[in-house]
Design a protein around this motif. Structure first.
Motif, PDB file in Angstrom:
ATOM      1  N   UNK A 127       0.833  -1.198   0.000  1.00 59.11           N
ATOM      2  CA  UNK A 127       0.000   0.000   0.000  1.00 59.11           C
ATOM      3  C   UNK A 127       0.870   1.250   0.000  1.00 59.11           C
ATOM      4  N   UNK A 128       0.528   2.187  -0.911  1.00 54.64           N
ATOM      5  CA  UNK A 128       1.095   3.533  -0.876  1.00 54.64           C
ATOM      6  C   UNK A 128      -0.059   4.532  -0.891  1.00 54.64           C
ATOM      7  N   UNK A 129       0.253   5.811  -0.913  1.00 53.32           N
ATOM      8  CA  UNK A 129      -0.794   6.826  -0.876  1.00 53.32           C
ATOM      9  C   UNK A 129      -1.717   6.751  -2.088  1.00 53.32           C
ATOM     10  N   UNK A 130      -1.128   6.632  -3.281  1.00 51.88           N
ATOM     11  CA  UNK A 130      -1.934   6.664  -4.506  1.00 51.88           C
ATOM     12  C   UNK A 130      -1.923   5.346  -5.267  1.00 51.88           C
ATOM     13  N   UNK A 131      -1.194   4.366  -4.783  1.00 51.68           N
ATOM     14  CA  UNK A 131      -1.110   3.074  -5.460  1.00 51.68           C
ATOM     15  C   UNK A 131      -1.241   1.946  -4.437  1.00 51.68           C
ATOM     16  N   UNK A 132      -1.739   0.828  -4.907  1.00 54.50           N
ATOM     17  CA  UNK A 132      -1.690  -0.415  -4.139  1.00 54.50           C
ATOM     18  C   UNK A 132      -1.524  -1.553  -5.127  1.00 54.50           C
ATOM     19  N   UNK A 133      -1.124  -2.675  -4.629  1.00 53.55           N
ATOM     20  CA  UNK A 133      -0.962  -3.813  -5.512  1.00 53.55           C
ATOM     21  C   UNK A 133      -0.663  -5.068  -4.730  1.00 53.55           C
ATOM     22  N   UNK A 134      -0.744  -6.200  -5.409  1.00 51.50           N
ATOM     23  CA  UNK A 134      -0.361  -7.457  -4.773  1.00 51.50           C
ATOM     24  C   UNK A 134       0.156  -8.420  -5.825  1.00 51.50           C
TER      25      UNK A 134
END
Length: 860
Positions: A757-764
């Motif tokens: 998780x980041x402020x403007x992005x997420x991913x897995x």
């Protein structure tokens, strides 16, 4: 002690009001929440409500293992089918694609811990979910004859979380909980919502799917909520097929009108798949709450069937394996002088005897005249699923039950499957046959009433013991509705050897139709005793009585011992049962399957049918199980690890018997009983309690969360080793079915997930491991082989241009890992490619290959 008493009683009340009567555990197995909740998530203590109806406690003190899949993780999967979502997150959960599997194509059966779909109890908001009307007559060995709930109707957008109890729990919840319990918890927010659009396609360029879904939370007066969800989707069919060897030979010989491929192996087409779920709660007083929830779901499914060769299909083209042509006399008095010994050879259409004696003779008929290239039926169905539950829960404020917490509820569930056959024939009707049929309908109706109470008592233990009890009444009705008349009609060409009914799935005759009902009631008691600060035990006892086979009593004992702040031990010992379904006890059907490479008609008979009894059938009895688990929990800061061993012995397992070849004596008895078209039946099967199994395995779950790469990371690892041994069986089950039960599913499954998780992005990124498994094609034992282990990778990236909008792109099986290919060289004649498939259908990760998708989400 007084403070502990008040604290515990408040916690018990909270547990009952928030979870109804189900007791399940929160693990850290879910992916991280979205970035707005990430900081909160890091500091939440994970709470469990396990086994008894007692107070919530920290996850480390839970005596049995459960996985929780949070709503965020459910949404981060490309495939929107709930079965595929669970397969990617629960290693001991398996489901196959099931091409050309009759009703199993419409409602796919799934397996938890290697046991059939009806050995796992499914709950919705803690209440028993009704089973589907579909019985998986061709269930790939493991699920042959299984009748479990239709999990696929539940949309992920409607769910707060899914709880998977990995332990036998029949003593608490009754029949079907031998493998475990799955509880689907609906969202209960009174405000906000989500709307999403998703589109995806397989790398091969087929299987396009489009889905729109939404959820909204609304206030229900000032003291309640109404949370509503919907999902609508369409999905195109896929094809992983090559031309059949016999179709290639026919084309080369000049036979016209043969499709390429003549037969499709792939996932079916799904149209107008809609699900609507609602969840409502209303606080009546400070002590009482009203709740209700339910759903309406419907979809149309259409898939493939076996190709009917225009030279060899029995009852349509030839009755001697393709040596001579089956010719009908249309005169009604056999005055047409129709030839009966026309040799088929490479292309019967070129045979002068066929041209002169049939094609140019209006009194004689062969199906080669209207269907010269053969035909391939399409099998489909309309599936309707609906349910409604309402109840009241709270605390008695006066009378002799003062201080007791209660939950009283009633539920009704209904599932119907209307079957359709397209592009086939009723051969006995000759040239007047329709091409499309409705062979009939199955309905499953269940009604359940529960009353549960719980209270804590001061018995001089470390803190107050919890005592719970309850009663349950259930009624289950299975209904068979006859098909349209053309689907079962005995036409004028019957006596000349032409088969009766819609080819591939003859319609249900009025004599087969009927309504079959069973009732049962149950009573249980559940006690939890904290002997010391570190040692907790639970005790459960359940008595259940059925008006068909009688009564059964089951128990469960659980324990948890805390060694220190980081390490604890847990375990359970229990008995269980699974009652035969009303459908399994009463259904009859005719299906088409392959036997030694030849398409034949096989009749499924009730186990009390005279022929079934003659072949070893008996009235069905419940399965009985003994199981135990023991494990350890380690927790240190943000690191969490569990390891659990389980062992499940099941006696008198219920399944469909081996398909038994009918002798001439058997056929004579059937004819005397008035059964039509007996000579066209090659085999019979029936449901039976014929074999015993031992299933053992190990589950390992690990999670770790930390700040990393200027964001927040969650690492999850889940591994399952599962092995089933058939310890007792007879010829009714057969060696090959035993081989399928023991080897079709991989013994080793694992997933490793990194979520960021980041402020403007997420991913897995998720890596999935599938161990060796037995590859089987068309249930034909000469094709079975051990397939290689495989690894697939899933990934998704989401960009948040605003707090309300998320734009995602992702892929499942991103590197396009191929399923185990069938053994062939030039795709024209190797035996296990005779049927046009490219891959073994038992692949645990499917055979369609890589799938990519895009998704847009708006939250408010």
């Amino acid at each position: 002690m007084k403070l502990k008493y008040r604290t515990l009683q408040a916690a018990v009340r909270c547990a009952l009001l928030s979870t109804s009567t189900v007791a399940l555990l929160h693990t850290g197995n879910a992916l991280a929440e979205d970035e707005s909740n990430a900081e909160k998530t890091k500091n939440i203590e994970k709470i469990a409500v396990v086994g008894s109806r007692a107070a919530p406690r920290s996850i480390g003190s839970s005596p049995v293992p459960v996985d929780i899949i949070g709503g965020e993780e459910l949404s981060k999967v490309g495939n929107s089918d709930m079965l595929e979502v669970l397969k990617g997150t629960v290693p001991s959960f398996n489901v196959h694609s099931n091409p050309i599997s009759d009703a199993a194509t419409l409602v796919r059966p799934a397996n938890l811990r290697g046991l059939p779909s009806d050995s796992t109890l499914v709950l919705l908001n803690g209440k028993r979910r009704h089973r589907a009307s579909v019985i998986a007559f061709l269930g790939g060995g493991i699920n042959d004859g299984a009748q479990g709930p239709d999990i696929s109707v539940i949309p992920s957008i409607a769910l707060k979380q899914v709880e998977v109890l990995r332990d036998g729990a029949a003593a608490q919840y009754g029949s079907d909980a031998i493998a475990g319990v799955m509880n689907f918890v609906l969202k209960d927010a009174s405000e906000g919502g989500t709307f999403e659009v998703r589109h995806g396609q397989y790398y091969e360029g087929d299987g396009d799917s489009t889905q729109i879904a939404g959820n909204i939370g609304l206030p229900f007066t000032d003291n309640g909520f109404a949370n509503l969800s919907f999902q609508y989707k369409n999905a195109d069919a896929t094809s992983r097929s090559t031309q059949r060897a016999d179709a290639i030979a026919l084309t080369a010989a000049g036979v016209p009108d043969i499709d390429d491929p003549a037969q499709i192996w792939g996932t079916p087409e799904i149209e107008d798949d809609i699900s609507i779920f609602g969840n409502v709660g209303l606080e009546l007083t400070n002590d009482d709450e009203f709740y209700m929830f339910g759903n309406y779901s419907e979809r149309d499914v259409r898939g493939g069937f076996y190709y009917r060769n225009p030279h060899t299909r029995p009852g349509v083209y030839s009755n001697d394996g393709g040596e001579t042509l089956l010719v009908g006399d249309l005169t009604g008095d056999m005055s047409g002088n129709c030839p009966t010994n026309i040799q088929i050879d490479d292309n019967v259409l070129d045979n002068p005897e066929y041209i002169n004696g049939v094609a140019n003779n209006p009194d004689c008929f062969a199906f080669n005249e209207i269907l010269p290239g053969g035909f391939t039926p399409n099998f489909g169905g309309n599936i309707v699923d609906t349910s409604f539950t309402a109840g009241v829960k709270g605390e008695f404020s006066d009378g002799w039950l003062k201080g007791w917490l209660y939950d009283a509820s009633g539920s009704v569930g209904y599932n119907a499957s209307r079957y359709f056959l397209y592009d086939t024939v009723n051969a006995s009707l000759g040239p007047q046959t329709p091409r499309d049929f409705s062979p009939g309908k199955y309905e499953q109706l269940e009604k359940t009433f529960n009353f549960d109470i719980t209270r804590t008592f001061d018995w001089g233990l470390y803190y107050d013991a919890n005592v719970a009890g309850g009663i349950e009444w259930r009624e289950e009705t299975f209904t068979v509705i006859a098909g349209d008349e053309d689907s079962f009609e005995i036409g004028p060409l019957t006596e000349q050897g032409f088969s009766i009914g819609s080819n591939g799935f003859p319609g249900f005759k009025p004599s087969q139709a009927g309504e079959f009902t069973r009732r049962n009631y149950a009573a249980y008691i559940d006690i939890e005793t904290p002997f010391t600060e570190n040692f907790l035990m639970g005790w459960a006892l359940r008595y259940e009585d059925y008006d068909s086979f009688g009564s059964t009593t089951n128990y469960k004992v659980t324990g948890h011992y805390t060694i220190n702040d980081m390490f604890s031990l847990r375990g359970s010992l229990s008995t269980g049962f699974r009652a035969p379904t009303v459908g399994q006890a009463n259904v009859s059907n005719v299906q088409t399957n392959l036997s030694s490479g030849v398409l034949v008609d096989s009749a499924l008979l009730p186990p009390t049918n005279p022929i079934a009894v003659q072949l070893g059938g008996e009235e069905l009895q419940p399965e009985e199980s003994d199981s135990y688990t023991f494990g350890a929990v380690y927790q240190n800061g943000d690191f969490y690890l569990t390891m659990d061993y389980y062992n499940i012995d099941v006696e008198d397992r219920i399944s469909q018997s081996e398909k038994i070849v009918l002798s001439d004596e058997d056929k004579d008895i059937l004819k005397q009983a008035g059964v039509p078209n007996v000579d066209q039946l090659a085999q019979v099967s029936f449901f039976t309690n014929d074999f015993d199994t031992t299933t053992e395995g190990v589950d390992i779950v690990a999670n770790y969360s930390t700040d990393l790469l200027d964001g927040f990371s969650t690492f999850s690892l889940a591994y399952n080793w599962n092995e089933t041994e058939v310890t007792s069986f007879s010829d009714i089950t057969g060696d090959f079915k035993v081989q399928r039960l023991e080897e079709d599913l991989p013994n080793h499954r694992g997933t490793a997930t990194w979520s960021q998780q980041w402020d403007s992005f997420s991913g897995f990124v998720r890596v999935n491991y599938f161990g060796e498994y037995q590859g089987v094609h068309v249930d034909f034992d000469q094709t079975a082989k051990m397939a290689d282990a495989a690894v697939t990778v899933d990934a998704e990236v989401t960009y948040y241009p605003t707090e309300a909008i998320g734009l995602s792109v992702g892929a499942q099986n991103i590197f396009d890992q191929e399923a185990e290919p069938l053994d062939f060289e030039d795709r024209t004649g190797i035996p296990n490619n005779n049927w046009g498939g490219l891959y073994y259908e038992t692949s645990p990760f499917g055979f369609n290959g890589g799938y990519y998708y895009v998704k847009a989400t708006y939250s408010f």
